[in-house]
Design an enzyme around this catalytic site. Structure first.
Site, PDB file in Angstrom:
ATOM      1  N   GLY A  19       0.708  -1.310   0.023  1.00  0.00           N
ATOM      2  CA  GLY A  19      -0.051  -0.012   0.061  1.00  0.00           C
ATOM      3  C   GLY A  19       0.741   1.415   0.023  1.00  0.00           C
ATOM      4  N   TYR A 155      -8.864   2.031  16.607  1.00  0.00           N
ATOM      5  CA  TYR A 155      -8.051   2.526  15.622  1.00  0.00           C
ATOM      6  C   TYR A 155      -8.016   4.208  15.835  1.00  0.00           C
ATOM      7  CZ  TYR A 155      -6.548   3.748  10.794  1.00  0.00           C
ATOM      8  OH  TYR A 155      -5.512   4.359   9.938  1.00  0.00           O
ATOM      9  N   LYS A 159      -4.449   6.518  16.617  1.00  0.00           N
ATOM     10  CA  LYS A 159      -4.032   7.664  15.625  1.00  0.00           C
ATOM     11  C   LYS A 159      -3.998   9.075  16.257  1.00  0.00           C
ATOM     12  CE  LYS A 159      -3.033   5.074  11.732  1.00  0.00           C
ATOM     13  NZ  LYS A 159      -1.664   4.946  11.422  1.00  0.00           N
TER      14      LYS A 159
HETATM   15  P1  NAP Z   1      -1.750  -2.034   4.083  1.00  0.00           P
HETATM   16  O1  NAP Z   1      -1.696  -2.039   2.456  1.00  0.00           O
HETATM   17  O2  NAP Z   1      -2.683  -3.061   4.844  1.00  0.00           O
HETATM   18  O3  NAP Z   1      -0.043  -1.736   4.503  1.00  0.00           O
HETATM   19  C1  NAP Z   1      -0.246  -2.048   5.999  1.00  0.00           C
HETATM   20  C2  NAP Z   1       1.549  -2.118   6.141  1.00  0.00           C
HETATM   21  O4  NAP Z   1       1.776  -2.482   7.640  1.00  0.00           O
HETATM   22  C3  NAP Z   1       1.924  -3.593   5.579  1.00  0.00           C
HETATM   23  O5  NAP Z   1       3.114  -3.329   4.842  1.00  0.00           O
HETATM   24  C4  NAP Z   1       2.274  -4.238   6.527  1.00  0.00           C
HETATM   25  O6  NAP Z   1       3.454  -5.330   6.518  1.00  0.00           O
HETATM   26  C5  NAP Z   1       2.654  -3.519   7.722  1.00  0.00           C
HETATM   27  N1  NAP Z   1       2.324  -3.911   9.136  1.00  0.00           N
HETATM   28  C6  NAP Z   1       1.378  -4.253   9.676  1.00  0.00           C
HETATM   29  N2  NAP Z   1       1.404  -4.567  11.076  1.00  0.00           N
HETATM   30  C7  NAP Z   1       2.692  -4.541  11.167  1.00  0.00           C
HETATM   31  C8  NAP Z   1       3.500  -5.151  12.132  1.00  0.00           C
HETATM   32  N3  NAP Z   1       2.899  -5.719  13.227  1.00  0.00           N
HETATM   33  N4  NAP Z   1       4.953  -4.846  11.884  1.00  0.00           N
HETATM   34  C9  NAP Z   1       5.418  -4.603  10.924  1.00  0.00           C
HETATM   35  N5  NAP Z   1       4.736  -3.949   9.917  1.00  0.00           N
HETATM   36  C10 NAP Z   1       3.498  -4.162  10.038  1.00  0.00           C
HETATM   37  O7  NAP Z   1      -2.327  -0.503   4.557  1.00  0.00           O
HETATM   38  P2  NAP Z   1      -2.032   0.964   3.888  1.00  0.00           P
HETATM   39  O8  NAP Z   1      -3.300   1.416   3.840  1.00  0.00           O
HETATM   40  O9  NAP Z   1      -1.078   1.299   3.049  1.00  0.00           O
HETATM   41  O10 NAP Z   1      -1.759   1.633   5.520  1.00  0.00           O
HETATM   42  C11 NAP Z   1      -0.504   2.126   5.671  1.00  0.00           C
HETATM   43  C12 NAP Z   1      -0.835   3.319   6.895  1.00  0.00           C
HETATM   44  O11 NAP Z   1      -1.438   4.076   6.373  1.00  0.00           O
HETATM   45  C13 NAP Z   1      -1.087   2.533   8.112  1.00  0.00           C
HETATM   46  O12 NAP Z   1      -0.647   3.481   9.385  1.00  0.00           O
HETATM   47  C14 NAP Z   1      -2.530   3.123   7.901  1.00  0.00           C
HETATM   48  O13 NAP Z   1      -3.232   3.264   9.324  1.00  0.00           O
HETATM   49  C15 NAP Z   1      -2.569   4.534   7.392  1.00  0.00           C
HETATM   50  N6  NAP Z   1      -3.670   5.131   6.723  1.00  0.00           N
HETATM   51  C16 NAP Z   1      -4.272   4.393   5.668  1.00  0.00           C
HETATM   52  C17 NAP Z   1      -5.593   4.778   5.047  1.00  0.00           C
HETATM   53  C18 NAP Z   1      -6.046   4.226   4.036  1.00  0.00           C
HETATM   54  O14 NAP Z   1      -7.323   4.818   3.539  1.00  0.00           O
HETATM   55  N7  NAP Z   1      -5.586   3.258   3.457  1.00  0.00           N
HETATM   56  C19 NAP Z   1      -6.105   5.988   5.680  1.00  0.00           C
HETATM   57  C20 NAP Z   1      -5.307   6.818   6.698  1.00  0.00           C
HETATM   58  C21 NAP Z   1      -4.515   6.265   7.093  1.00  0.00           C
HETATM   59  P3  NAP Z   1       3.006  -6.775   7.203  1.00  0.00           P
HETATM   60  O15 NAP Z   1       1.674  -7.205   7.177  1.00  0.00           O
HETATM   61  O16 NAP Z   1       3.856  -7.427   6.068  1.00  0.00           O
HETATM   62  O17 NAP Z   1       3.535  -6.812   8.307  1.00  0.00           O
END
Ligand code: NAP
Length: 253
Positions: A19, A155, A159
């Site tokens: 992501g 969550y 945040k």
């Molecule tokens: P994603 O595609 O699910 O990616 C999440 C990432 O976090 C993956 O690389 C995962 O890798 C890693 N991760 C999860 N648990 C972990 C752990 N215990 N140790 C190490 N790595 C871990 O989601 P994303 O949307 O890109 O999210 C990235 C960030 O953006 C997050 O902080 C999320 O809260 C924030 N965010 C996302 C959105 C949205 O709409 N998508 C909106 C606001 C904020 P592994 O599973 O391989 O460990």
């Protein structure tokens, strides 16, 4: 317009295997930085396996909620490559109103989204201080650091805490040339938001002033700005990249 050139810099990206984090890894590497991806898996989708075609990009397996291992892994990377830029994108989204949130859901959310940010921030700052050449730390926050979201008690709390942590650490280390900031995405198409069905995705787009979901690349663009010398005088800020979602509510049909 200044072109961002990060040649000679080394960056670490927690959660760089998917992501938003993966888009950040691509952007940093294409600006010339070498990058260490830290996550539990190397990649999640076939497209992201290509991250490692670039010899400047390496992977280290890491669970950010394991403090002792975070300390060891950051020390290893700092000794081999230094740490100039640290991007904290690892995150977890679990749902539930407070009465539906069991202890395990609450603890797991805090362990990844808050403890993980604390451990990785502390170790990044430790090595940036020791190197004595400043550094950039960018945390991926959320619109839900500013607002609540019905049904996501843990969550949103995590945040909100991480956002104030960014401000706190920024104050403490600004005098050392270390810039600590955040990017707060709105709704972005990634594996994390696959929990929403098509209808819900359309509803959320309709509630966004520009009418769109964001892309991981758009979040990475803001991270690149904060990771570069263009942001040398910016401390403790969070850039909302949300299509205007946090600006207000719609009061007309
Ligand atoms: P994603 O595609 O699910 O990616 C999440 C990432 O976090 C993956 O690389 C995962 O890798 C890693 N991760 C999860 N648990 C972990 C752990 N215990 N140790 C190490 N790595 C871990 O989601 P994303 O949307 O890109 O999210 C990235 C960030 O953006 C997050 O902080 C999320 O809260 C924030 N965010 C996302 C959105 C949205 O709409 N998508 C909106 C606001 C904020 P592994 O599973 O391989 O460990």
């Amino acid at each position: 317009m200044n072109k961002i050139d990060l040649s000679g810099k080394h960056a670490v990206v927690t959660g760089g295997s998917s992501g938003i984090g993966a888009a950040v890894v691509r952007a940093l590497a294409s600006a010339g930085a070498s990058v260490t991806v830290m996550a539990r898996k190397r990649y999640h989708s076939a497209g992201d396996s290509e991250l490692y075609d670039d010899p400047k990009v390496e992977f280290i397996e890491l669970d950010v909620s394991d403090g002792k291992t975070v300390t060891r892994v950051f020390a290893d990377v700092a000794a081999r490559k230094g740490i100039d830029i640290s991007v904290l994108a690892a995150g977890l989204l679990l749902s539930g109103k407070v009465l539906d949130t069991d202890d395990e859901t609450w603890r797991r959310t805090m362990a990844v989204n808050l403890d993980g940010v604390f451990y990785a921030t502390r170790e990044s700052i430790r090595h940036m201080m020791a190197q004595g050449r400043g550094g950039k730390l960018v945390s991926i926050g959320s619109i839900f650091g500013y607002r609540g979201c019905q049904g996501f008690a843990a969550y949103c709390t995590s945040k909100g805490g991480a956002l104030n942590f960014t401000r706190q650490v920024a104050m403490d280390y600004a005098a050392h040339g270390i810039n600590v900031n955040a990017v707060a995405p709105g709704f972005v198409h990634t594996a994390m938001t696959d929990i929403y069905d098509k209808e819900m995705k359309e509803t959320l787009a309709a509630q966004t002033p520009n009418g769109k979901w964001g892309t991981s690349q758009q979040i990475a663009d803001a991270v690149m700005f904060l990771s570069s010398s263009l942001a040398d005088h910016i401390h403790g800020q969070s850039i909302l990249v949300d299509g205007g979602w946090t600006l207000g509510v719609f009061a007309q049909r």
